[in-house]
Scaffold this active site. Structure first.
Site, mmCIF file in Angstrom:
data_model
loop_
_atom_site.group_PDB
_atom_site.id
_atom_site.type_symbol
_atom_site.label_atom_id
_atom_site.label_comp_id
_atom_site.label_asym_id
_atom_site.label_seq_id
_atom_site.Cartn_x
_atom_site.Cartn_y
_atom_site.Cartn_z
ATOM 1 N N ASP A 81 92.614 20.648 105.951
ATOM 2 C CA ASP A 81 91.042 20.195 106.345
ATOM 3 C C ASP A 81 91.326 18.711 106.950
ATOM 4 O OD1 ASP A 81 88.402 19.740 105.902
ATOM 5 O OD2 ASP A 81 89.056 18.498 104.230
ATOM 6 N N ASP B 16 88.184 15.944 107.222
ATOM 7 C CA ASP B 16 87.653 14.945 106.516
ATOM 8 C C ASP B 16 87.675 14.832 104.977
ATOM 9 O OD1 ASP B 16 85.970 13.812 108.763
ATOM 10 O OD2 ASP B 16 85.187 15.806 109.230
HETATM 11 C C1 XBP Z 1 83.376 17.881 106.791
HETATM 12 C C2 XBP Z 1 82.140 17.974 107.506
HETATM 13 C C3 XBP Z 1 81.851 17.338 108.762
HETATM 14 C C4 XBP Z 1 81.480 15.901 109.009
HETATM 15 C C5 XBP Z 1 80.785 15.699 110.219
HETATM 16 O O1 XBP Z 1 84.358 18.729 107.188
HETATM 17 O O2 XBP Z 1 81.409 18.435 106.926
HETATM 18 O O3 XBP Z 1 80.897 17.946 109.063
HETATM 19 O O4 XBP Z 1 80.887 15.354 108.009
HETATM 20 O O5 XBP Z 1 81.325 16.015 111.273
HETATM 21 P P1 XBP Z 1 85.772 18.892 106.805
HETATM 22 P P2 XBP Z 1 80.396 16.625 112.492
HETATM 23 O O6 XBP Z 1 85.890 18.329 105.582
HETATM 24 O O7 XBP Z 1 85.974 20.346 106.912
HETATM 25 O O8 XBP Z 1 86.529 18.407 107.924
HETATM 26 O O9 XBP Z 1 79.081 15.700 112.656
HETATM 27 O O10 XBP Z 1 81.445 16.410 113.819
HETATM 28 O O11 XBP Z 1 80.015 17.978 112.412
HETATM 29 MG MG MG Z 2 86.959 17.851 104.021
#
Ligand code: XBP
Ligand code: MG
Length: 259
Positions: A10, A12
């Site tokens: 993953d 973020d």
């Molecule tokens: C985490 C999320 C993302 C970010 C924002 O995703 O929910 O939407 O908060 O990104 P992960 P965008 O942990 O799966 O990486 O604004 O580009 O959607």
């Molecule tokens: Mg995440």
């Protein structure tokens, strides 16, 4: 020789703690630029994170607040425009070097490359954000280390649906049992497990600490480094101070016993 062939990360919260001081600030900058008085404070953003995806999160906020948009505007186009501005602000923020990779991430990626373990990404975030994070926080070559980057709107349903992990598996040409997944959130855990990725490590992050990750077999505070030990919250590290490929192999073996 390890019992798995690939690691699927993953982004973020897992590669870097991007939400509170990254995405959140970029949303607020986009709102201000558009002349809106919307401000997502740390606590409100934490609640909005239950909705994965930036456009979806803006839509939820508009609904929760009962905000009446200008009827002359197409709501989808309005939200998409705001979100494009948010991506621009987010990339600019990453370019300042403000968001480092989390403890142990670069070390584990290097170890995987040296061992011939394949690398993939499965994330909800926009592909541009992934490229910028890897380039600005990891270095100019790091994006090329990942054979598969499955990101954003390329699947019908975002996490907690399993679609993005299924796509990563399809692009790798591997079965779920051939991989170890790394996540940080309850929605991410549901998504990975939904795709059959039972060999799963959770590294808790700022907004996900204390979430329920059941039945993930291993939850740690971070991947750790030799001089910065990882702490197991669920499962155990078998005496290891940090998560390396040998530790991931023990986890994989505990999920898929081999003769
Ligand atoms: C985490 C999320 C993302 C970010 C924002 O995703 O929910 O939407 O908060 O990104 P992960 P965008 O942990 O799966 O990486 O604004 O580009 O959607
Ligand atoms: Mg995440």
């Amino acid at each position: 020789m390890y019992g798995f062939q690939a690691l699927i990360f993953d982004v973020d919260g897992t590669l870097a703690d991007t939400e509170r001081d990254g995405h959140r600030l970029a949303f607020n900058a986009a709102f201000a630029e558009a002349g809106l008085d919307w401000v997502w404070d740390v606590e409100r953003y934490g609640r909005l994170l239950a909705v994965t995806g930036g456009k979806e999160r803006i839509r939820r906020f508009i609904e929760e607040e009962g905000i009446a948009l200008d009827p002359a505007l197409d709501p989808d186009a309005f939200i998409a425009g705001l979100h494009r501005a948010k991506t621009r602000h987010y990339v600019a923020l990453l370019e300042t070097g403000a968001i480092p990779l989390r403890c142990g991430v670069a070390r584990l990626l290097r170890e995987a490359r040296e061992a011939g373990v394949r690398l993939a990404i499965a994330t909800t975030t926009t592909p541009e954000n992934v490229s910028a994070l890897l380039r600005c926080s990891g270095g100019p070559e790091m994006e090329g280390w990942f054979e598969v980057i499955a990101a954003g709107d390329v699947v019908p349903q975002k996490k907690p649906a399993p679609d993005i992990f299924f796509l990563a598996l399809e692009q790798l040409g591997l079965e779920a049992r051939d991989c170890v997944a790394l996540e940080d959130s309850d929605n991410g855990v549901k998504s990975a497990l939904g795709a059959g990725l039972d060999a799963l490590v959770v590294t808790e992050s700022t907004y996900t600490r204390g979430q329920d990750f059941t039945p993930a077999p291993l939850v740690v505070d971070c991947l750790g480094e030799p001089d910065q030990p990882a702490r197991a919250i669920v499962g155990d590290l078998g005496g290891a101070a940090f998560l390396d490929l040998a530790a991931l192999d023990r986890l994989h073996r505990s999920v898929y016993p081999r003769a």
